[in-house]
Motif scaffolding. Structure first.
Motif, PDB file in Angstrom:
ATOM      1  N   UNK A   1       0.817  -1.212   0.000  1.00  0.00           N
ATOM      2  CA  UNK A   1       0.000   0.000   0.000  1.00  0.00           C
ATOM      3  C   UNK A   1       0.849   1.261   0.000  1.00  0.00           C
ATOM      4  N   UNK A   2       2.074   1.178   0.534  1.00  0.00           N
ATOM      5  CA  UNK A   2       2.937   2.343   0.602  1.00  0.00           C
ATOM      6  C   UNK A   2       3.411   2.771  -0.787  1.00  0.00           C
ATOM      7  N   UNK A   3       3.400   1.873  -1.759  1.00  0.00           N
ATOM      8  CA  UNK A   3       3.922   2.175  -3.083  1.00  0.00           C
ATOM      9  C   UNK A   3       2.822   2.338  -4.124  1.00  0.00           C
ATOM     10  N   UNK A   4       1.556   2.365  -3.684  1.00  0.00           N
ATOM     11  CA  UNK A   4       0.460   2.430  -4.629  1.00  0.00           C
ATOM     12  C   UNK A   4      -0.593   3.413  -4.147  1.00  0.00           C
ATOM     13  N   UNK A   5      -1.512   3.727  -5.055  1.00  0.00           N
ATOM     14  CA  UNK A   5      -2.626   4.593  -4.717  1.00  0.00           C
ATOM     15  C   UNK A   5      -3.827   3.747  -4.350  1.00  0.00           C
ATOM     16  N   UNK A   6      -4.615   4.271  -3.435  1.00  0.00           N
ATOM     17  CA  UNK A   6      -5.853   3.587  -3.037  1.00  0.00           C
ATOM     18  C   UNK A   6      -7.017   4.512  -3.351  1.00  0.00           C
ATOM     19  N   UNK A   7      -7.919   4.072  -4.228  1.00  0.00           N
ATOM     20  CA  UNK A   7      -9.088   4.857  -4.613  1.00  0.00           C
ATOM     21  C   UNK A   7     -10.305   4.352  -3.857  1.00  0.00           C
ATOM     22  N   UNK A   8     -11.115   5.266  -3.357  1.00  0.00           N
ATOM     23  CA  UNK A   8     -12.318   4.859  -2.644  1.00  0.00           C
ATOM     24  C   UNK A   8     -13.409   5.908  -2.815  1.00  0.00           C
TER      25      UNK A   8
END
Length: 628
Positions: free
Chosen positions: A24-31
């Motif tokens: 998760x630290x190296x990616x985007x999280x969309x919500x």
């Protein structure tokens, strides 16, 4: 659904041995959010908001999960949105360990600001002081700009507790001067140099009457006023003060928001985004949440005409789904909280006018009326306050509700008669122009009684009607009953002995509106209470202004819930385009079109909309489908 997919993905990655947290630290999280709290997949606190272009950036502290026994915060979080619905979380922008001079390990409240093409991230700790980090991008990563604190307890004169140097808030004034505010128990402030990483000159302290300051200052400007918002008392509420200069003197204006649910602390953050003001804060609303595992929330915020801020009502609906960018071409037609609209075309000016209730006040306690004008029914100009109960009406000072107006030409001069509800009585005011100013010719209510035989109800919601057949004028009013009477020629008096009751049926509640078309008189009214799920508009017809009423079998015009999921409500007026058989209904709906179960507080947050009103060949009214 997106949250569900996120947690399914985490479960899958864990089952095959992948470190989900590291990924998760190296990616985007969309919500996608659905009300408050805004963020539900982790615990967040101490919001700080920044608008850059068409994007709102939200920076938060990061509470540890579960029922903690103290503040356990090791890093900060960053999120962005362009519509307050769809959000993106970025990798951790900054950790407390990035500040080698810190010996507390506590990542307390922060504030971020854009200046000279760089983003400055001001942070606080639990005793080591306030630091500043910098980045070329709003999402970071950020690096310590000084290698030492910007401010420490030594800069906080007059204090003797270790956590005094916390909660920085930075504000850049229109003249380019940057300021920093901070503190616990004492509110300190100072100028910042152009480089944003040095204090410029003397550190000062804010103090004024009733200034019960705890922590979490926030500075913003609206028009020509400066606002100092802060946490007050314990458990904390939010209070605010106003000033003509950023450095004061400040005048206390009162409590802006009450105690946040399940949290001793609350941390305000205020921003204007795409024409709408927002109030961010935190509570303990998530499962396993509390004072040490908090969650950031957002609400709509509005100002009164005197520039005071209207009290914030905490909601679970929040400030997401109800937001539609306002370009004056869509519903709602007016920007802000307004209700009970009265629409009129003025032959004197050739313009259309909407006269609404000014909404957004706790328990419907507004005290002034405004009007809006338009040449084309699309672009509406705020004409300002036309009647202020607290200044213009000696017998009333609040509950300014549901006005009605009529234009009358006498001896080549136009007069405007404005009937209004105030303190559950009905008054009348007169003006020479549709935008006022209006004055009270009576010095007392026009209606302060119920018709003979009527026990319950309230004297509210007047409507005034000109009968084109007889050239007479009529006044209607009532809550849980409908009263009617012919007005005298002066338009400000009538024979009380001639007041009649015309209550259509047991479903009648309030908000009568009368108009004439092709030999029929139409009586529209609101059915059920304004907070009810079945609050809707029905109608009857008559062959004279005083009845008797004929109720069609299918007489529902406007219902709260529709098949398309857009929610109209009640209390309306009707407009005929001059010289045409073209009609519109102007009504209010709830600020969140998808909020059916609104509760008490949501009933104060309504907006004015307009849709076509159409008729069948037999004169019956077609049901109105609310549109955007």
């Amino acid at each position: 659904m997106m949250r569900k997919l996120y947690w399914i993905s985490l479960f899958f990655m864990t089952s095959i041995g992948i470190n989900a947290n590291a990924l998760a630290q190296d990616s985007l999280f969309h919500f996608v959010i659905n009300g408050n709290p805004v963020i539900t997949h982790k615990y967040t606190a101490d919001p700080a908001v920044l608008v850059v272009g068409d994007t709102l950036w939200l920076y938060t502290g990061h509470d540890c999960a579960g029922k903690q026994s103290g503040y356990k915060m090791k890093d900060w979080c960053v999120f962005s949105t362009t519509d307050m619905i769809n959000w993106t979380e970025y990798p951790t922008p900054l950790k407390i360990t990035d500040f080698v001079w810190d010996d507390t390990g506590a990542a307390y409240a922060s504030h971020i600001i854009l200046r000279n093409g760089k983003y400055y991230f001001y942070i606080s700790t639990n005793g080591s002081g306030i630091g500043v980090a910098v980045s070329d991008r709003p999402e970071g990563p950020f690096k310590d700009a000084l290698g030492k604190p910007l401010l420490t307890n030594k800069d906080c004169f007059g204090s003797n507790h270790s956590w005094v140097c916390i909660d920085p808030a930075v504000f850049v004034d229109e003249d380019g001067q940057a300021w920093i505010f901070w503190g616990n128990r004492f509110c300190y402030y100072a100028k910042l140099k152009e480089n944003m990483i040095e204090i410029d000159g003397e550190i000062k302290k804010i103090d004024f009457k009733d200034f019960n300051f705890t922590e979490a200052p926030w500075i913003h400007k609206y028009k020509d006023k400066y606002y100092l918002t802060y946490a007050s008392g314990w458990p904390e509420k939010v209070a605010y003060a106003m000033a003509d200069r950023v450095d004061g003197p400040y005048e206390y204006k009162g409590i802006l928001a009450e105690i946040a649910g399940n949290s001793n602390t609350i941390h305000p953050s205020i921003v204007e985004f795409k024409g709408q003001w927002y109030f961010f804060y935190h509570n303990g609303g998530l499962s396993e949440g509390g004072s040490y595992s908090r969650s950031v929330c957002a609400e709509f915020m509005q100002y009164n005409f005197d520039k005071a801020i209207r009290k914030i009502e905490f909601t679970t609906e929040g400030a997401d789904r109800g937001y539609v960018p306002l370009d004056n071409k869509n519903n709602p037609v007016l920007q802000g909280y307004y209700a009970d609209p009265e629409v009129m075309f003025s032959h004197k000016t050739g313009k259309y006018y909407i006269y609404p209730t000014s909404d957004g006040f706790h328990e419907w306690s507004g005290y002034y009326f405004k009007t809006f004008s338009s040449d084309n029914l699309r672009e509406w100009k705020d004409e300002g306050v036309i009647l202020n109960l607290q200044k213009d009406i000696a017998w009333a000072d609040k509950r300014a509700w549901a006005p009605a107006i009529i234009e009358r030409k006498v001896n080549d001069e136009y007069k405007y008669y404005y009937y209004f509800s105030a303190d559950k009585k009905i008054g009348v005011a007169i003006a020479d122009d549709p935008a006022g100013p209006f004055y009270d010719p009576l010095g007392k209510p026009l209606v302060d009684f119920r018709p003979i035989g009527q026990r319950g109800g309230q004297e509210i919601d007047p409507d005034v009607f000109h009968d084109p057949v007889s050239d007479k004028y009529y006044l209607y009013w009532g809550n849980y009953y409908l009263a009617a009477v012919e007005l005298n020629d002066d338009m400000i008096s009538f024979d009380e002995s001639k007041v009649i009751r015309m209550t259509p049926d047991r479903s009648y509640n309030e908000g009568t509106y009368v108009f004439y078309r092709k030999g029929l008189y139409y009586f529209l009214w609101s059915e059920n209470d304004t907070r009810d799920e079945n609050y809707q508009v029905r109608y009857a017809t008559a062959t004279s202004p005083l009845g008797s009423l004929n109720i069609p079998k299918n007489n529902l015009i406007l219902s709260k819930k529709t098949e398309k999921g857009i929610y109209g409500t009640g209390h309306n007026s009707v407009l005929q385009i001059p010289g045409k058989d073209e009609w519109y209904i102007v009504y209010h709906r709830f600020r969140r079109p998808n909020a059916v179960r609104m509760g008490w507080a949501a009933g104060y947050h309504r907006e004015v909309c307009m849709d076509k009103l159409e008729f069948n060949e037999d004169g019956s009214i077609k049901p109105v489908v609310p549109t955007l």
